[in-house]
Write a protein that holds these residues in place. Structure first.
Motif, PDB file in Angstrom:
ATOM      1  N   ARG A  55       0.934  -1.277  -0.012  1.00 13.02           N
ATOM      2  CA  ARG A  55       0.018   0.199  -0.094  1.00 13.02           C
ATOM      3  C   ARG A  55       0.771   1.124   0.086  1.00 13.02           C
ATOM      4  NH1 ARG A  55      -1.549   3.569   3.501  1.00 13.02           N
ATOM      5  NH2 ARG A  55      -0.913   2.307   5.243  1.00 13.02           N
ATOM      6  N   GLN A  56       1.843   1.165   0.834  1.00 13.62           N
ATOM      7  CA  GLN A  56       2.884   2.287   0.763  1.00 13.62           C
ATOM      8  C   GLN A  56       3.637   2.579  -0.476  1.00 13.62           C
ATOM      9  OE1 GLN A  56       5.310   1.884   4.581  1.00 13.62           O
ATOM     10  NE2 GLN A  56       3.478   1.556   5.690  1.00 13.62           N
ATOM     11  N   ARG A  57       4.195   1.449  -1.157  1.00 12.88           N
ATOM     12  CA  ARG A  57       4.966   1.392  -2.236  1.00 12.88           C
ATOM     13  C   ARG A  57       3.923   2.075  -3.371  1.00 12.88           C
ATOM     14  NH1 ARG A  57       6.194  -2.291  -4.706  1.00 12.88           N
ATOM     15  NH2 ARG A  57       8.196  -1.840  -5.621  1.00 12.88           N
ATOM     16  N   ASP A  58       2.793   1.566  -3.280  1.00 15.58           N
ATOM     17  CA  ASP A  58       1.759   2.146  -4.368  1.00 15.58           C
ATOM     18  C   ASP A  58       1.726   3.505  -4.451  1.00 15.58           C
ATOM     19  OD1 ASP A  58       1.038  -0.514  -5.099  1.00 15.58           O
ATOM     20  OD2 ASP A  58      -0.602  -0.559  -4.154  1.00 15.58           O
ATOM     21  N   ILE A 115       4.059   5.620  -3.061  1.00 15.20           N
ATOM     22  CA  ILE A 115       5.224   6.202  -3.485  1.00 15.20           C
ATOM     23  C   ILE A 115       5.540   6.129  -4.946  1.00 15.20           C
ATOM     24  CG2 ILE A 115       7.714   5.819  -3.291  1.00 15.20           C
ATOM     25  CD1 ILE A 115       7.204   4.855  -0.282  1.00 15.20           C
ATOM     26  N   ILE A 116       5.134   5.224  -5.538  1.00 14.41           N
ATOM     27  CA  ILE A 116       5.103   4.909  -6.860  1.00 14.41           C
ATOM     28  C   ILE A 116       4.353   5.902  -7.799  1.00 14.41           C
ATOM     29  CG2 ILE A 116       4.632   3.343  -8.921  1.00 14.41           C
ATOM     30  CD1 ILE A 116       5.931   1.083  -7.110  1.00 14.41           C
ATOM     31  N   GLU A 117       3.271   6.239  -7.329  1.00 13.12           N
ATOM     32  CA  GLU A 117       2.355   7.135  -8.026  1.00 13.12           C
ATOM     33  C   GLU A 117       2.833   8.535  -7.681  1.00 13.12           C
ATOM     34  OE1 GLU A 117      -0.136   8.574 -10.426  1.00 13.12           O
ATOM     35  OE2 GLU A 117      -0.248   6.611 -10.060  1.00 13.12           O
ATOM     36  N   GLN A 118       3.513   8.710  -6.607  1.00 15.85           N
ATOM     37  CA  GLN A 118       4.284  10.082  -6.329  1.00 15.85           C
ATOM     38  C   GLN A 118       5.363  10.112  -7.594  1.00 15.85           C
ATOM     39  OE1 GLN A 118       5.126  10.159  -2.246  1.00 15.85           O
ATOM     40  NE2 GLN A 118       3.333  10.988  -1.584  1.00 15.85           N
ATOM     41  N   LEU A 119       6.145   9.222  -7.624  1.00 17.77           N
ATOM     42  CA  LEU A 119       7.338   9.482  -8.453  1.00 17.77           C
ATOM     43  C   LEU A 119       6.693   9.491  -9.916  1.00 17.77           C
ATOM     44  CD1 LEU A 119       9.381   6.620  -6.833  1.00 17.77           C
ATOM     45  CD2 LEU A 119       9.890   9.160  -6.908  1.00 17.77           C
ATOM     46  N   ARG A 120       5.862   8.855 -10.244  1.00 23.93           N
ATOM     47  CA  ARG A 120       5.113   8.830 -11.643  1.00 23.93           C
ATOM     48  C   ARG A 120       4.652  10.297 -11.882  1.00 23.93           C
ATOM     49  NH1 ARG A 120       1.962   3.103 -11.724  1.00 23.93           N
ATOM     50  NH2 ARG A 120       3.614   2.012 -12.791  1.00 23.93           N
ATOM     51  N   ARG A 121       4.022  10.913 -10.876  1.00 26.59           N
ATOM     52  CA  ARG A 121       3.531  12.421 -10.997  1.00 26.59           C
ATOM     53  C   ARG A 121       4.685  13.188 -11.140  1.00 26.59           C
ATOM     54  NH1 ARG A 121      -0.292  11.023  -7.040  1.00 26.59           N
ATOM     55  NH2 ARG A 121       1.065  12.152  -5.376  1.00 26.59           N
ATOM     56  N   PHE A 122       5.655  13.125 -10.341  1.00 26.37           N
ATOM     57  CA  PHE A 122       7.243  13.571 -10.417  1.00 26.37           C
ATOM     58  C   PHE A 122       7.711  13.650 -11.809  1.00 26.37           C
ATOM     59  CE2 PHE A 122      11.608  13.764 -10.347  1.00 26.37           C
ATOM     60  CZ  PHE A 122      11.837  14.915  -9.629  1.00 26.37           C
ATOM     61  N   ALA A 123       7.593  12.404 -12.630  1.00 26.74           N
ATOM     62  CA  ALA A 123       8.153  12.352 -13.895  1.00 26.74           C
ATOM     63  C   ALA A 123       7.342  13.100 -14.799  1.00 26.74           C
ATOM     64  CB  ALA A 123       8.134  10.737 -14.256  1.00 26.74           C
ATOM     65  N   LEU A 168      15.609  13.450  -7.128  1.00 26.15           N
ATOM     66  CA  LEU A 168      15.126  12.217  -7.719  1.00 26.15           C
ATOM     67  C   LEU A 168      15.714  10.877  -7.200  1.00 26.15           C
ATOM     68  CD1 LEU A 168      13.378  10.709  -9.448  1.00 26.15           C
ATOM     69  CD2 LEU A 168      15.009  11.209 -11.441  1.00 26.15           C
ATOM     70  N   ARG A 169      17.252  11.139  -6.998  1.00 25.03           N
ATOM     71  CA  ARG A 169      17.872   9.848  -6.506  1.00 25.03           C
ATOM     72  C   ARG A 169      17.142   9.384  -5.063  1.00 25.03           C
ATOM     73  NH1 ARG A 169      24.083   9.371  -6.528  1.00 25.03           N
ATOM     74  NH2 ARG A 169      23.701  11.082  -8.012  1.00 25.03           N
ATOM     75  N   TYR A 170      17.252  10.236  -4.177  1.00 22.79           N
ATOM     76  CA  TYR A 170      16.831   9.941  -2.888  1.00 22.79           C
ATOM     77  C   TYR A 170      15.345   9.427  -3.185  1.00 22.79           C
ATOM     78  CZ  TYR A 170      15.089  10.623   1.841  1.00 22.79           C
ATOM     79  OH  TYR A 170      14.825  10.330   2.898  1.00 22.79           O
ATOM     80  N   ALA A 171      14.387  10.277  -3.677  1.00 22.09           N
ATOM     81  CA  ALA A 171      13.001   9.731  -3.969  1.00 22.09           C
ATOM     82  C   ALA A 171      12.843   8.298  -4.548  1.00 22.09           C
ATOM     83  CB  ALA A 171      12.470  10.729  -4.749  1.00 22.09           C
ATOM     84  N   CYS A 172      13.841   7.736  -5.480  1.00 23.54           N
ATOM     85  CA  CYS A 172      13.767   6.729  -5.942  1.00 23.54           C
ATOM     86  C   CYS A 172      14.052   5.606  -4.937  1.00 23.54           C
ATOM     87  CB  CYS A 172      14.464   6.683  -7.158  1.00 23.54           C
ATOM     88  SG  CYS A 172      13.863   7.436  -8.722  1.00 23.54           S
ATOM     89  N   GLU A 173      14.753   5.853  -3.884  1.00 19.35           N
ATOM     90  CA  GLU A 173      15.217   4.838  -3.154  1.00 19.35           C
ATOM     91  C   GLU A 173      14.199   4.456  -2.225  1.00 19.35           C
ATOM     92  OE1 GLU A 173      18.143   2.980  -2.553  1.00 19.35           O
ATOM     93  OE2 GLU A 173      18.636   4.073  -4.646  1.00 19.35           O
ATOM     94  N   ALA A 174      13.195   5.415  -1.793  1.00 20.00           N
ATOM     95  CA  ALA A 174      12.016   4.955  -0.846  1.00 20.00           C
ATOM     96  C   ALA A 174      11.453   3.562  -1.106  1.00 20.00           C
ATOM     97  CB  ALA A 174      10.951   6.273  -0.952  1.00 20.00           C
ATOM     98  N   PRO A 175      10.880   3.347  -2.434  1.00 22.47           N
ATOM     99  CA  PRO A 175      10.448   1.833  -2.405  1.00 22.47           C
ATOM    100  C   PRO A 175      11.415   0.923  -2.344  1.00 22.47           C
ATOM    101  CG  PRO A 175      10.145   3.276  -4.378  1.00 22.47           C
ATOM    102  CD  PRO A 175      10.921   4.021  -3.714  1.00 22.47           C
ATOM    103  N   VAL A 176      12.810   1.151  -2.562  1.00 18.93           N
ATOM    104  CA  VAL A 176      13.823   0.208  -2.369  1.00 18.93           C
ATOM    105  C   VAL A 176      14.022  -0.006  -0.683  1.00 18.93           C
ATOM    106  CG1 VAL A 176      16.411  -0.351  -2.685  1.00 18.93           C
ATOM    107  CG2 VAL A 176      14.942   0.578  -4.479  1.00 18.93           C
TER     108      VAL A 176
END
Length: 193
Positions: A106-109, A111-119, A165-173
Motif C-alpha cells: 500500500r505504501q509502495r503504491d 510512493i510509485i504514484e508520487q514518482l510517476r507524477r514527479f516524472a 530524484l535519486r533520494y526519492a527513488c530509494e524510498a521503494p527500495v
C-alpha cells in the motif's frame, strides 16, 4: 552488409518486442516492480485475515509505517513471537507477514504514484524550458530579459527537482529491504515442523 549484420537487423524487432516496455512515467534507474508478491519472501501463501487477529494487527501497525526503523521493527517482531507457543507461532507469524506485506505494498503504491507524477511534472518542465529556449532565440531585444528570467527559473526548478530524484527513488527500495528483513525475522521465529 555482412551476413551477421543482416541477421542482427532481422532479430532486433523480435528482441525488442520480447522486452517489457518501459513505463514512460517511471523516472528511476531501478526496475519498476509494481507489486511485491508473497511467494518471493515467504514459503507458500499465508492464508487468513491478519486484521481479524488484534495482536497481529497491532504488530503490523507498529512495524509497517514508513518512519519505523528496521531495527525497531525487528525488535517488535522478537517481542511479539517470544512469549508464544509453537501452535500460535505457526498460525500468527504468517498472518503478521501477510499484514506487513499488504501495508508495504500500500505504501509502495502511493510512493510509485508520487514518482510517476514527479516524472510527468519533470517532462512538462523540460518542455517548458525547451519552449522558452526557442522563444529566446527569436524574441526581440525588449522581451529577452523577461524570457531569460522565466527560462532561468524553469531550468532551476527542473535541475533542483532532478537532484532529489535519486533520494526519492530509494524510498521503494528501502521499503522492500525492510520487508525482506521482517520476513526473515518472522520465518526465523517459526517453530520447526
Amino acid at each position: 552488409m555482412t551476413r551477421w549484420a543482416l541477421l542482427l537487423a532481422a532479430l532486433l524487432p523480435a528482441v525488442a518486442a520480447a522486452q517489457p516496455q518501459a513505463d514512460p512515467d517511471w523516472p528511476c534507474v531501478q526496475r519498476l516492480v509494481p507489486h511485491l508478491a508473497a511467494g518471493v519472501l515467504w514459503p507458500g501463501v499465508p492464508e487468513g485475515d491478519w486484521r481479524a487477529e488484534p495482536d497481529v494487527a497491532a504488530l503490523v501497525a507498529r512495524i509497517a509505517p514508513r518512519g519505523v526503523e528496521e531495527a525497531t521493527g525487528l525488535a517488535a517482531i522478537r517481542d511479539f513471537a517470544a512469549p508464544m507457543g509453537a501452535p500460535a507461532r505457526r498460525r500468527l507469524l504468517p498472518l503478521a507477514f501477510t499484514g506487513t506485506l499488504a501495508e508495504t505494498n500500500r505504501q509502495r503504491d502511493a510512493i510509485i504514484e508520487q514518482l510517476r507524477r514527479f516524472a510527468r511534472r519533470q517532462r512538462d518542465l523540460a518542455e517548458q524550458v525547451r519552449g522558452l529556449e526557442a522563444e529566446l532565440r527569436t524574441a526581440p531585444a525588449e522581451a529577452r530579459e523577461e524570457l531569460t528570467q522565466r527560462h532561468f527559473f524553469a531550468a532551476k526548478s527542473y535541475t533542483d527537482a532532478e537532484r532529489t530524484l535519486r533520494y526519492a527513488c530509494e524510498a521503494p527500495v528501502r521499503l522492500e529491504a525492510r520487508l525482506g528483513a521482517y520476513a526473515r525475522a518472522l520465518r526465523a521465529a517459526m517453530p520447526p515442523e
